[in-house]
Design an enzyme around this catalytic site. Structure first.
Site, PDB file in Angstrom:
ATOM      1  N   GLU A 143       0.876  -1.177   0.000  1.00  0.00           N
ATOM      2  CA  GLU A 143       0.000   0.000   0.000  1.00  0.00           C
ATOM      3  C   GLU A 143       0.908   1.220   0.000  1.00  0.00           C
ATOM      4  O   GLU A 143       1.698   1.423   0.919  1.00  0.00           O
ATOM      5  CB  GLU A 143      -0.894   0.014   1.243  1.00  0.00           C
ATOM      6  CG  GLU A 143      -1.815   1.221   1.293  1.00  0.00           C
ATOM      7  CD  GLU A 143      -2.547   1.338   2.614  1.00  0.00           C
ATOM      8  OE1 GLU A 143      -3.475   2.169   2.685  1.00  0.00           O
ATOM      9  OE2 GLU A 143      -2.173   0.639   3.582  1.00  0.00           O
ATOM     10  N   CYS A 181      -2.124   8.038   3.206  1.00  0.00           N
ATOM     11  CA  CYS A 181      -2.078   7.829   1.760  1.00  0.00           C
ATOM     12  C   CYS A 181      -3.372   8.266   1.088  1.00  0.00           C
ATOM     13  O   CYS A 181      -3.397   8.521  -0.113  1.00  0.00           O
ATOM     14  CB  CYS A 181      -1.764   6.374   1.431  1.00  0.00           C
ATOM     15  SG  CYS A 181      -2.901   5.198   2.174  1.00  0.00           S
TER      16      CYS A 181
END
Length: 842
Positions: free
Chosen positions: A795, A829
């Site tokens: 990720e 993120c």
């Protein structure tokens, strides 16, 4: 010095008030039922009066005009939802292109023909015909050719003009005027009938200091204008004003309590003094449940201000769908008696019910701040009304309701008293209250809550009114529905609730049970509850004084030492603890032990592995204060971000436990030829390296580790170099919950530790969260290895973009952009990277 301390200090009575928040709903309603016990003769009188009121409303005929339109297009049908969506956005769109696209998108969704001729109102039928025609024209636009081009140039502006005007008419149904001057002029006709008014300057919570200043000036001007018209009639007989406190301060929340007291109270005092000068009513409007403590604190300081002594114009709106309302009445009565004067108290049922339910579910609270059944809210209202009427020395009662049974009950409870008033919303309840006010009725006064403002300020208020009028369970909707029997509409809520076998609504699970029987929702902390904050503060302060240590944890043993100093990112002078990094020898030893432990762990039943995760979740919740202290001290997180961090870690544990039972329990039987038995079984891959980031040092760390563990893998966890203390605490919790020491090892250190793990042939999989560059490097390393493909679960960051056109609500955009930019210090993120805003609203 205390590390954490709630900024607002309230008096001891708040303990009882806040305690009611967590009381079981069934017990709470049982208390209210006792308080509303009435003799049979009184109940019969209430029923007869309520029946008569509804009969008279229906005798006047079915609703026409806007009322008829809203009855035809209620929220139980798709077309009603379409119209509400248009009303919600269309009036504030400044450019034609976006307005056309919105109309085209929404109108095409409706089946308008089915509404043709269904109403007795010519206006409603004409509106249906116009909407049907518009829908057909919009659909024709999808075709090609000359007609499309002609329609584009000539039809679209006409449609836009017609729909926009229609939405403006809909808005004016609930907004009295654009200016105070116009509203005061229009109020004269209602005053002749026996009505009074409380004017409200439209606008929701201010998002900026500039907006708060704008609302403050608007209130000043409105008070002056109302005062000039009042003619010395006083707070009861004359017009008044309602003030929304969240419109006067951009940070009207308990977490900013000290700042709100210092900055908002002087403004509020100045407005109250101006209202006193003109001797008009000054009412503090209701807000969401998480702002109640702050509103009461401000009211107390205002009411006890010597400069406002002997003035009976100060008031408060109390929403009785809040479970605390019944106890707040006692607090308010004591406040009023302490100053030897009456307080105006406006009982309302509440306008934020759906938001309160949603918020409690999202926050994982122990219960709801509101009742989950409409009938329970009605019982609460009656219990509060009875208590308010009994405290005549403390209150001037104001009963805001559109429910005929509630109106009848209040009249019966009041007896011959007339020192109270009803209240209704502008645009609603005229047929009901025309029977109450004036000498033609019962000669009981009614005050109209009259919003004032422009279309751009209308949105949130309009949607609340549309929801209230359009809901198929709304009294306002059902009173004019001839298919709804009168006996159901005026049914006694006390009788209805007393017959229930299950008081909480069965289709509204408790916040903890949001996900059904499979898993619990993570427990949240209500930071608007002063009792919760005080309890939390004690735990955080105890933990913040500890000197924390981290180091490699191999076979369940922590190797500690002086190591490197871990400094607080909020104060580099403060050393939180010390962290020892793993050596190459320790990495190799952990790899060997984990490889040997894998087969036995993989053969451990999935149920056993899942139970370990659930015990870990329980430990995380039990030790939340210490974890919050670490999240702040080591990772620099705010209190709310820390709570979200712990809750996400808990949710990971329970979610993966549930998935393990479903996926790793009994084998899945696959279809196949006769005589064959094909089974699909899931199993771990071996030793997993879990490399986590510093921005979510507990949540992502636990998410990676627990997923790998419950799938049957042994795990080597490498936390971010900056946050080893949190990781060490989490690993120790997992070991305490039953994960074997040889199955889970902690290897703190810099990037070299992670690189050493990834490069080792004994690693069967990698979970990584971090930079795209590092993820690519890991991918190349794994791809270069011989043998089977090693999975990489990565990720990484991205370019997240938000597009904001003119149909968006700017206040909501601001909230979301600020949250994305500053929550988690902007280090997530999913944080917003690029914002595009249409020029028309930029």
């Amino acid at each position: 010095m205390k590390y954490f301390q709630p900024s607002l200090v309230s008096d001891p009575l708040f303990a009882a008030i806040n305690g009611a928040y967590r009381v079981d709903e069934s017990q709470h309603v049982a208390l209210l039922l006792k308080e509303t016990l009435l003799p049979p003769a009184v109940k019969q009188s209430i029923d007869r009066r309520a029946w008569t009121l509804v009969e008279e409303v229906r005798r006047q005929g079915l609703p026409r005009g806007i009322d008829g339109l809203m009855h035809e297009y209620d929220l139980s049908n798709q077309e009603g939802v379409v119209l509400m969506c248009l009303a919600e956005a269309l009036l504030r769109i400044p450019d034609a292109e976006t307005a056309d696209k919105l109309i085209r998108d929404k109108i095409s969704l409706g089946d308008w023909e089915k509404h043709m001729g269904r109403s007795e109102s010519t206006f409603v039928n004409a509106s249906s015909w116009g909407l049907m025609l518009t829908g057909r024209m919009v659909k024709l636009k999808d075709s090609e050719g000359t007609f499309k081009r002609m329609l584009q140039h000539s039809g679209e502006p006409l449609i836009r003009k017609a729909i926009t005007q229609a939405m403006g008419i809909l808005g004016r149904q609930f907004v009295m005027a654009r200016t105070v001057k116009t509203a005061l002029q229009r109020s004269r006709n209602d005053e002749k009938k026996g009505y009074r008014h409380s004017f409200d300057m439209l606008g929701e919570a201010a998002r900026t200091a500039v907006a708060a200043e704008h609302y403050y000036r608007s209130y000043q001007e409105a008070i002056a204008a109302i005062g000039e018209t009042a003619g010395g009639r006083g707070p009861v007989m004359g017009p008044g004003i309602s003030v929304k406190l969240s419109a006067l301060h951009p940070r009207y929340e308990l977490a900013q309590g000290g700042r709100v007291i210092n900055e908002l109270l002087p403004r509020l005092r100045a407005l109250a003094l101006l209202a006193k000068e003109h001797n008009i009513a000054f009412n503090i409007d209701s807000e969401e449940a998480n702002r109640l403590d702050l509103s009461l604190e401000l009211l107390k300081r205002l009411f006890t201000d010597p400069a406002l002594k002997w003035w009976d114009g100060l008031g408060l709106a109390l929403p009785t769908y809040q479970k605390r309302a019944f106890f707040v009445v006692d607090w308010l009565a004591e406040l009023a008696r302490s100053q030897k004067r009456r307080l105006m108290i406006r009982l309302v049922k509440g306008a934020y019910w759906d938001a309160e339910i949603k918020r409690a579910q999202e926050l994982g609270l122990d219960g709801y701040p509101v009742f989950t059944r409409k009938a329970s809210t009605d019982v609460s209202y009656l219990a509060c009304a009875r208590k308010v009427l009994a405290a005549g020395d403390a209150f001037f009662p104001q009963f805001a309701t559109h429910n005929a049974h509630t109106v009848a009950a209040v009249m019966e409870l009041a007896g011959q008293r007339r020192d109270f008033e009803f209240q209704r919303l502008h645009g609603m309840g005229e047929a009901l209250y025309d029977q109450i006010v004036g000498r033609q009725g019962f000669n009981i006064p009614c005050r109209i809550y009259a919003p004032i403002g422009n279309h751009e300020d209308l949105l949130a208020y309009l949607v609340r009114r549309l929801l209230e009028n359009g809901s198929n369970t709304s009294f306002v909707n059902r009173i004019v529905d001839r298919d709804a029997p009168i006996e159901e509409i005026v049914a006694d809520p006390i009788l209805k609730v007393s017959k229930l076998t299950h008081i909480p609504h069965p289709r509204i699970p408790a916040p903890r049970d949001l996900y059904g029987t499979g898993r619990l929702n993570s427990r949240g902390i209500d930071v608007s509850d002063l009792d919760c904050l005080r309890e939390l503060a004690n735990g955080i302060n105890d933990a913040s004084h500890q000197y924390w240590r981290a180091g490699p944890i191999i076979s369940g043993t922590l190797r500690s030492g002086e190591g490197r100093a871990i400094l607080s990112p909020a104060d580099k002078r403060r050393q939180v603890g010390a962290g020892v990094d793993a050596t190459e020898e320790e990495v190799d030893r952990a790899l060997t032990l984990a490889s040997c432990a894998y087969p036995a762990w993989a053969d451990t039943p999935a149920e056993t592995r899942a139970a370990c995760l659930e015990r870990t979740a329980d430990l995380l919740e039990a030790e939340t204060p210490a974890l919050l202290a670490l999240c702040t001290l080591e990772a620099g997180k705010t209190l709310n971000d820390g709570i979200a961090e712990v809750r996400e870690a808990v949710d990971f544990c329970r979610y993966y436990a549930a998935r393990a039972r479903a996926d790793f329990g009994e084998p899945q039987i696959l279809p196949g030829p006769t005589g064959e038995r094909d089974q699909l079984r899931w199993h771990g891959r071996g030793v997993f390296a879990c490399i986590s980031p510093w921005n979510f040092p507990l949540a992502i760390f636990m998410g990676q580790v627990t997923a790998a563990l419950v799938a049957g893998n042994s795990v080597l966890a490498k936390p971010a170099e900056q946050t080893p203390l949190i990781a060490a605490y989490a690993v120790q919790l997992l070991h305490r919950a039953g994960v074997p020491g040889n199955v889970l090892h902690l290897l703190p250190g810099d990037g070299a530790v992670g690189a050493r793990l990834v490069d080792d042939e004994r690693i069967g999989g990698v979970a990584f969260t971090g930079s795209t560059e590092t993820a690519r490097s890991i991918n190349r390393t794994l791809a270069a290895r011989q043998g089977s493909i090693v999975p990489l679960i990565a990720e990484t960051g991205g370019q997240n973009v938000m597009l904001v056109d003119s149909s968006a609500l700017p206040e909501q955009v601001v909230v979301d952009v600020l949250a994305s930019g500053f929550q988690s210090a902007g280090q997530r993120c999913s944080a917003l990277r690029v914002l595009y805003v249409q020029d028309d609203i930029a």
